[in-house]
Write a protein that holds these residues in place. Structure first.
Motif, mmCIF file in Angstrom:
data_model
loop_
_atom_site.group_PDB
_atom_site.id
_atom_site.type_symbol
_atom_site.label_atom_id
_atom_site.label_comp_id
_atom_site.label_asym_id
_atom_site.label_seq_id
_atom_site.Cartn_x
_atom_site.Cartn_y
_atom_site.Cartn_z
ATOM 1 N N THR A 1 2.824 3.763 7.884
ATOM 2 C CA THR A 1 1.722 2.725 8.176
ATOM 3 C C THR A 1 2.074 1.233 8.122
ATOM 4 O O THR A 1 1.890 0.294 8.817
ATOM 5 C CB THR A 1 0.439 3.301 7.360
ATOM 6 N N ALA A 2 2.454 1.010 6.780
ATOM 7 C CA ALA A 2 2.820 -0.306 6.620
ATOM 8 C C ALA A 2 3.944 -0.784 7.240
ATOM 9 O O ALA A 2 3.948 -1.993 7.901
ATOM 10 C CB ALA A 2 3.218 -0.518 5.147
ATOM 11 N N LEU A 3 4.937 -0.147 7.519
ATOM 12 C CA LEU A 3 6.251 -0.542 8.277
ATOM 13 C C LEU A 3 5.786 -0.667 9.744
ATOM 14 O O LEU A 3 6.105 -1.761 10.646
ATOM 15 C CB LEU A 3 7.315 0.472 8.198
ATOM 16 N N ARG B 1 -4.297 -0.336 1.751
ATOM 17 C CA ARG B 1 -2.920 -0.604 0.909
ATOM 18 C C ARG B 1 -1.949 -0.959 1.846
ATOM 19 O O ARG B 1 -1.265 -1.678 1.678
ATOM 20 C CB ARG B 1 -2.446 0.588 0.080
ATOM 21 N N ALA B 2 -1.686 -0.304 3.047
ATOM 22 C CA ALA B 2 -0.628 -0.504 3.957
ATOM 23 C C ALA B 2 -0.612 -1.749 4.571
ATOM 24 O O ALA B 2 0.175 -2.545 4.725
ATOM 25 C CB ALA B 2 -0.808 0.591 5.099
ATOM 26 N N LEU B 3 -1.912 -2.184 5.077
ATOM 27 C CA LEU B 3 -2.285 -3.555 5.600
ATOM 28 C C LEU B 3 -1.860 -4.623 4.356
ATOM 29 O O LEU B 3 -1.128 -5.705 4.734
ATOM 30 C CB LEU B 3 -3.721 -3.804 5.719
ATOM 31 N N GLY B 4 -2.142 -4.506 3.179
ATOM 32 C CA GLY B 4 -1.664 -5.288 1.986
ATOM 33 C C GLY B 4 -0.205 -5.402 2.132
ATOM 34 O O GLY B 4 0.228 -6.603 1.990
ATOM 35 N N VAL B 5 0.452 -4.380 2.037
ATOM 36 C CA VAL B 5 1.833 -4.576 2.024
ATOM 37 C C VAL B 5 2.448 -5.245 3.305
ATOM 38 O O VAL B 5 3.320 -6.197 3.005
ATOM 39 C CB VAL B 5 2.687 -3.137 1.815
ATOM 40 N N ILE C 1 -9.025 -10.970 4.287
ATOM 41 C CA ILE C 1 -9.806 -10.038 4.517
ATOM 42 C C ILE C 1 -9.448 -8.993 3.226
ATOM 43 O O ILE C 1 -10.188 -8.146 2.362
ATOM 44 C CB ILE C 1 -10.356 -9.282 5.823
ATOM 45 N N VAL C 2 -8.349 -8.330 3.517
ATOM 46 C CA VAL C 2 -7.702 -7.263 2.655
ATOM 47 C C VAL C 2 -7.597 -7.663 1.234
ATOM 48 O O VAL C 2 -7.954 -7.034 0.177
ATOM 49 C CB VAL C 2 -6.274 -6.796 3.262
ATOM 50 N N PHE C 3 -7.048 -8.746 1.042
ATOM 51 C CA PHE C 3 -6.682 -9.223 -0.481
ATOM 52 C C PHE C 3 -8.071 -9.481 -1.116
ATOM 53 O O PHE C 3 -8.041 -9.099 -2.294
ATOM 54 C CB PHE C 3 -5.815 -10.656 -0.278
ATOM 55 N N ALA C 4 -9.129 -9.948 -0.477
ATOM 56 C CA ALA C 4 -10.361 -10.237 -1.256
ATOM 57 C C ALA C 4 -11.101 -8.735 -1.579
ATOM 58 O O ALA C 4 -11.671 -8.577 -2.706
ATOM 59 C CB ALA C 4 -11.401 -11.023 -0.363
ATOM 60 N N GLY D 1 -9.386 -6.183 -17.354
ATOM 61 C CA GLY D 1 -8.580 -6.526 -18.618
ATOM 62 C C GLY D 1 -7.549 -5.530 -18.899
ATOM 63 O O GLY D 1 -6.766 -5.571 -19.932
ATOM 64 N N ALA D 2 -7.217 -4.593 -17.947
ATOM 65 C CA ALA D 2 -6.105 -3.543 -18.281
ATOM 66 C C ALA D 2 -4.934 -4.367 -17.797
ATOM 67 O O ALA D 2 -4.801 -4.629 -16.658
ATOM 68 C CB ALA D 2 -6.421 -2.149 -17.565
ATOM 69 N N PRO D 3 -3.575 -3.735 -18.548
ATOM 70 C CA PRO D 3 -2.646 -4.328 -18.297
ATOM 71 C C PRO D 3 -1.524 -3.474 -17.125
ATOM 72 O O PRO D 3 -0.412 -3.927 -16.853
ATOM 73 C CB PRO D 3 -1.672 -4.444 -19.415
ATOM 74 N N GLY D 4 -2.203 -2.116 -17.074
ATOM 75 C CA GLY D 4 -1.528 -1.174 -16.108
ATOM 76 C C GLY D 4 -1.092 -1.811 -14.853
ATOM 77 O O GLY D 4 -1.515 -2.770 -14.275
ATOM 78 N N ARG D 5 -0.354 -0.855 -14.019
ATOM 79 C CA ARG D 5 0.079 -1.296 -12.672
ATOM 80 C C ARG D 5 -1.007 -0.540 -11.585
ATOM 81 O O ARG D 5 -1.215 0.556 -12.136
ATOM 82 C CB ARG D 5 1.547 -0.747 -12.703
ATOM 83 N N ALA D 6 -1.045 -1.014 -10.599
ATOM 84 C CA ALA D 6 -1.617 -0.487 -9.488
ATOM 85 C C ALA D 6 -0.801 -0.310 -8.460
ATOM 86 O O ALA D 6 0.240 -1.264 -8.189
ATOM 87 C CB ALA D 6 -2.958 -1.126 -9.490
ATOM 88 N N SER D 7 -0.952 0.584 -7.407
ATOM 89 C CA SER D 7 -0.187 0.665 -5.969
ATOM 90 C C SER D 7 -0.584 -0.628 -5.258
ATOM 91 O O SER D 7 -1.768 -1.159 -5.281
ATOM 92 C CB SER D 7 -0.578 1.842 -5.364
ATOM 93 N N PRO D 8 0.449 -1.169 -4.478
ATOM 94 C CA PRO D 8 0.103 -2.300 -3.807
ATOM 95 C C PRO D 8 -0.839 -2.096 -2.543
ATOM 96 O O PRO D 8 -0.919 -0.939 -2.225
ATOM 97 C CB PRO D 8 1.601 -2.682 -3.418
#
Length: 442
Positions: A12-14, A111-115, A189-192, A435-442
């Motif tokens: 979807t992102a591509l 997520r796909a739009l964000g990427v 819109i997506v990033f907000a 406050g969590a330092p963990g990673r999240a999917s883009p």
């Protein structure tokens, strides 16, 4: 089966990157290279449709009827072979939107739009900096051989990054300021939404919100500025509607439509000072001349139009010389509504209106009154359909992008997915805890 979900997000992102930045591939790899990229992506969606046993007929009746009329227009078209080609590309694009709506959840689309948009914005800003600071001169697309004098519109980049305060506009790797502004507006819109829902680290989210805002300032697109104002209005209406019962919502919607009509009328009456404020000419950057030519052509075939052509084909009449301004042959009516009217007549315009209105109403309902299966969507995520649909519809009055490529895929996705029975499965919604330092999917 996490890899299946992730592969769908990647596909979807591509796809969104390719369709929102089509000229990037065409300028870089030529039309043939772009065609190969599109063919590979289409094959991926066909494979996904077969694997998941998607029923492609499960689309809104009005949308199916519109596509059918476009296909039938081959019979009465003034350029039947070109119409056949245009119908094929339109059907393929709608097909991708339908399969996407059936297999990709709203969270996955976000997520796909964000990427896709991060890559478009990031590459565009780097590209414009290199052109302005290192090349220090305009850059033409590869694989072309123009004869001087070359119109400004033909350049991939005009090296105007450092001239924005003197009226310059960046075009980015997409080669068009309005297209880049559209991507930036989608990104805003997506990033907000990702920021509000903590779907990415806060610093990352704010960085990309800022990058999208900077890109909007550097592109200086009046059309997208107005479209974002429409999005702000829609956001206000939805937030208020969520606090009201159904009866009061209907009153709110009726009043909002009235305000929209009055506001549009006022904007038209005061267009000259408003356009001056936005730094645009009173003829809407040559649009009035184009609209006059298109309306004149529509008047010759008012009922069924000249035949579907999507983007105008410069190799056939009447498009070869319908709108030639300063040596540039324009390939759209700069209004999706006038384009549909000219190509498919009153019949096509009526169907298109029904498609848009019903899709907008369903997206508004989706954003304010979720069904039981949609309760897993956060309030912020449920804003995505209405806000993007608002952006597309407002833009459609001054651009024809909703009829092609990224605009058509996104419109089809929301038109199909907003049908309650046709919603894709809800995927997990990864969010970063405060406050969590963990990673999240883009």
């Amino acid at each position: 089966m996490n890899w299946v979900r992730e592969s769908r997000v990647a596909l979807t992102a591509l796809t969104l990157f390719t369709l929102l930045a089509g000229d990037f591939w065409r300028y870089l790899l030529s039309w043939w290279g772009w065609g190969i990229v599109v063919a590979v992506l289409l094959a991926g969606w066909i494979a996904l449709a077969i694997k998941t046993r998607v029923n492609p007929r499960r689309i809104p009746i009005a949308l199916a009827a519109f596509i059918l009329v476009a296909a039938l227009s081959t019979i009465w078209s003034a350029y039947p072979l070109t119409t056949l080609l245009a119908v094929s590309t339109t059907v393929a694009t709608v097909f991708v939107g339908v399969i996407m709506a059936a297999t990709v959840s709203l969270e996955q689309l976000l997520r796909a739009l964000g990427v896709a948009i991060r890559w478009i914005i990031g590459l565009s800003l780097v590209f414009e900096f290199v052109v302005a600071a290192i090349v220090r001169g305009p850059v033409l697309p590869l694989w072309v051989d123009y004869t001087p004098p070359i119109p400004r519109a033909f350049y991939w980049s005009r090296a105007e990054l450092f001239e924005v305060f003197d009226g310059g506009r960046i075009q980015g790797m997409v080669g068009n300021a309005n297209l880049l502004a559209t991507a930036a507006a989608l990104g805003l819109i997506v990033f907000a939404i990702q920021l509000v829902d903590r779907r990415v680290p806060v610093v990352t989210a704010w960085f990309w919100v800022g990058a999208a805002g900077l890109t909007l300032l550097l592109t200086q697109s009046a059309t997208i500025t107005i479209a974002l104002a429409g999005c702000a209005f829609t956001l206000g209406v939805i937030m208020l509607a969520r606090r009201l019962d159904r009866r009061r919502r209907r009153m709110l919607y009726t009043g909002s439509v009235g305000i929209g009509v009055v506001g549009t009328g006022t904007a038209i009456a005061l267009r000259e000072p408003l356009l001056e404020l936005l730094g645009r000419s009173s003829d809407l950057t040559n649009r009035l001349d184009i609209w006059e030519s298109v309306i004149g052509l529509w008047a010759e075939r008012p009922a069924f139009g000249w035949g579907w052509v999507s983007y105008w084909a410069p190799w056939v009449e009447p498009y070869s010389d319908l709108a030639v301004i300063n040596g540039v042959t324009y390939l759209q009516a700069h209004s999706a509504w006038l384009d549909v009217a000219m190509q498919l007549g009153v019949v096509g315009l009526a169907l298109f209106t029904v498609v848009v209105v019903t899709a907008v109403l369903r997206c508004a309902s989706w954003s304010t009154d979720p069904a039981e299966g949609e309760l897993a969507h956060t309030p912020a995520l449920r804003l995505l359909p209405a806000l993007i649909m608002t952006l597309l519809v407002v833009q459609s009055f001054a651009e024809s992008r909703m009829l092609v490529e990224g605009g058509l895929v996104l419109f089809t996705f929301f038109a199909v997915a907003s049908m309650r029975a046709g919603l894709p499965p809800i995927a997990p919604s990864p969010r970063v805890s405060v406050g969590a330092p963990g990673r999240a999917s883009p």
